[in-house]
Design a protein around this motif. Structure first.
Motif, short mmCIF file in Angstrom:
data_model
loop_
_atom_site.label_atom_id
_atom_site.label_comp_id
_atom_site.label_asym_id
_atom_site.label_seq_id
_atom_site.Cartn_x
_atom_site.Cartn_y
_atom_site.Cartn_z
N LYS A 169 2.95 -11.01 -8.41
CA LYS A 169 2.67 -9.49 -7.91
C LYS A 169 1.82 -8.72 -8.57
CE LYS A 169 3.75 -6.76 -4.42
NZ LYS A 169 3.80 -5.23 -5.29
N ASP A 173 -1.66 -6.78 -7.35
CA ASP A 173 -1.54 -5.44 -7.41
C ASP A 173 -2.84 -5.05 -8.39
OD1 ASP A 173 0.71 -5.07 -5.99
OD2 ASP A 173 2.05 -4.48 -7.54
N TYR A 424 6.05 -13.62 3.42
CA TYR A 424 6.42 -12.43 2.63
C TYR A 424 5.32 -12.10 1.81
CZ TYR A 424 10.79 -13.57 4.64
OH TYR A 424 11.67 -14.07 5.48
N THR A 425 4.56 -12.90 1.21
CA THR A 425 3.55 -12.84 0.51
C THR A 425 2.26 -12.46 1.08
OG1 THR A 425 4.21 -14.01 -1.57
CG2 THR A 425 1.58 -13.72 -1.64
N GLU A 428 2.94 -9.87 4.93
CA GLU A 428 3.52 -8.48 4.54
C GLU A 428 2.44 -7.93 3.53
OE1 GLU A 428 7.99 -8.68 5.53
OE2 GLU A 428 7.44 -8.41 3.47
N GLN A 429 1.86 -8.77 2.53
CA GLN A 429 1.28 -8.24 1.26
C GLN A 429 -0.19 -8.30 1.26
OE1 GLN A 429 3.02 -9.26 -2.41
NE2 GLN A 429 5.04 -9.27 -1.44
N GLN A 430 -0.82 -9.50 1.55
CA GLN A 430 -2.12 -9.91 1.23
C GLN A 430 -2.93 -9.85 2.71
OE1 GLN A 430 -3.09 -10.10 -1.65
NE2 GLN A 430 -1.01 -9.56 -2.32
#
Length: 465
Positions: A169, A173, A424-425, A428-430
């Protein structure tokens, strides 16, 4: 500068490379390891080996049964002789060349950023400058000293992020920060999401094993390939299993992750010492719905076995106490890193779990050699001095008496759970969509990605003019 780029087919069959280029590449392997002609040394064949009927032999080792403790044959592909000492240079090149021919990256304009926990970053550090790009690697600060030394030695820079193997993670970032601050000059080559990584292993690694099977059948009396075992870092290597299952329908694909970070096994987390795997998320390129089993491996067991394999006292014990010939013992001492030992232990566990015996062959990969773990093993040897008795006990306890705990079969429910963990990765994030994620549930999605190799090769050849 003018750079010649190999095709996927030439990485699978280096004997099909123009003989003049092939000879230049073989000389450069030792005489000029930073020359771009070494791109043609990205393959699974033995270096400087006499070719049989013009075909160089595959670089592999059949593990002695006196070490594995199982009747099934465990065959290990050897990656230490790739240009960077690891097969991860193959995916680094494949991701780069796919973006190059699509026009997404340009030499002398873009800095290529390789997010990694080790070998992919080292591969990118080598590949980028060979292709005329600046390379930067983002790597957790807790990785081995040798990794950072290799990156610098290949002419790349690096950024250290917090943590160790499982702190991906923080790497993501940092990638976002670089893209935000340098949108015109930075391009991220993400091994965890770029399908070039998947394609290299599906086509090159997978078909190398398919072709090796004929030799194994003759040499070992094998009946095809019974299982392919691979730990997941980016989950590129395990893509070879997709190809194997197409040719050998009964072949089981077995994924491996650390007991200390059982992400797929138990939605778990944590830090661990198996550098190169167990990155605490399910990667975009991982075809989880094609896995037949998942097993967790103890990092302490991996370090113990690597100590025996690489320590003079351990090598002597292999000869004196297990009857391994000295030449084989020396060979074993040169081909394994920590994750390679993890793969070996996983293959033993899989052989026992599936009840495989004589004439059954399990294939796995020694992903790098011991050279990038010298500092790790020096510290380990200082804490735990090795005696002949301790070496014998390690082989008996870890390999011969390996248990079948920490295994989950790839049931429909488990496969769907593994798939859902991608949400979730990646959503939601990528920035992936739910529709893109759900599309991976259709086998046709993966077949379409596999089929792109032929068109990519045509475009690579066109670059040569």
């Amino acid at each position: 500068m003018t750079v010649l780029f190999p095709t996927f087919e030439e990485m699978l069959h280096p004997q099909r490379v123009d003989p003049t280029i092939r000879q230049r590449a073989e000389r450069a392997r030792t005489e000029a390891p930073l020359d771009s002609i070494n791109l043609f040394n990205i393959h699974w064949r033995k270096p400087d080996a006499g070719a049989h009927n013009g075909v160089p032999p595959v670089n592999y080792l059949v593990m002695p049964r006196a070490l594995t403790g199982v009747d099934a044959e465990i065959v290990v592909l050897i990656a230490k002789d790739f240009p960077t000492g690891s097969h991860k240079v193959g995916p680094a090149y494949s991701v780069l060349i796919e973006k190059y021919i699509s026009g997404e990256i340009e030499p002398n304009r873009h800095t290529l950023v390789f997010p990694s926990t080790g070998n992919f970053g080292i591969g990118g550090a080598w590949v980028g400058p060979r292709a005329g790009f600046k390379s930067m690697v983002i790597l957790p600060e807790g990785m081995s000293r040798e990794r950072f030394e290799k990156i610098e030695g290949y002419g790349a820079s690096y950024i250290k992020t917090h943590g160790s193997e499982s702190n991906v993670k923080e790497i993501y970032d940092e990638c976002k920060r670089l893209m935000r601050e340098h949108p015109d000059t930075v391009r991220i080559l993400n091994q965890f999401s770029e399908m070039g990584n998947y394609r290299f292993h599906y086509y090159v690694t997978g078909n190398t094993i398919v072709e090796l099977a004929a030799e194994l059948n003759a040499r070992l009396g094998a009946r095809g390939i019974a299982a392919f075992c691979s730990a997941m870092g980016s989950a590129g290597t395990i893509a070879a299993g997709d190809r194997l299952k197409q040719v050998f329908p009964s072949c089981r694909v077995v994924g491996l992750e650390p007991v200390q970070c059982p992400t797929l096994y138990n939605n778990g987390y944590g830090s661990h010492e198996i550098q190169g795997i167990g990155d605490k998320h399910v990667t975009w390129i991982h075809h989880v719905t094609n896995m037949d089993a998942l097993a967790c491996i103890d990092d302490i067991e991996c370090l113990r076995v690597l100590q025996v394999f690489t320590h003079p006292v351990g090598c002597e014990a292999l000869v004196q106490r297990f009857g391994i010939d000295a030449t084989t013992a020396h060979h074993v001492s040169t081909v394994f890193g920590i994750s390679g030992v993890c793969n070996l232990i996983g293959a033993i566990k899989a052989a026992k779990h599936f009840g495989l015996g004589k004439h059954d062959v399990l294939v796995t990969v020694a992903t790098d050699g011991p050279d990038r773990y010298r500092s790790v093993m020096e510290a380990w040897n200082a804490r735990f001095p090795l005696s002949p008795a301790a070496a014998e006990a390690c082989i008996a306890e870890v390999l011969h008496r390996q248990k079948t705990d920490w295994i989950k079969d790839g049931t429909p429910d488990h496969r769907r759970q593994w798939h859902n963990l991608k949400y979730y990765t990646w959503v939601e994030q990528q920035g992936k969509t739910v529709e893109e994620l759900n599309a991976q549930l259709d086998p046709e999605w993966w077949l379409a990605e596999q089929a792109k190799v032929a068109d990519l090769d045509r475009k690579i050849v066109a670059l040569r003019g």
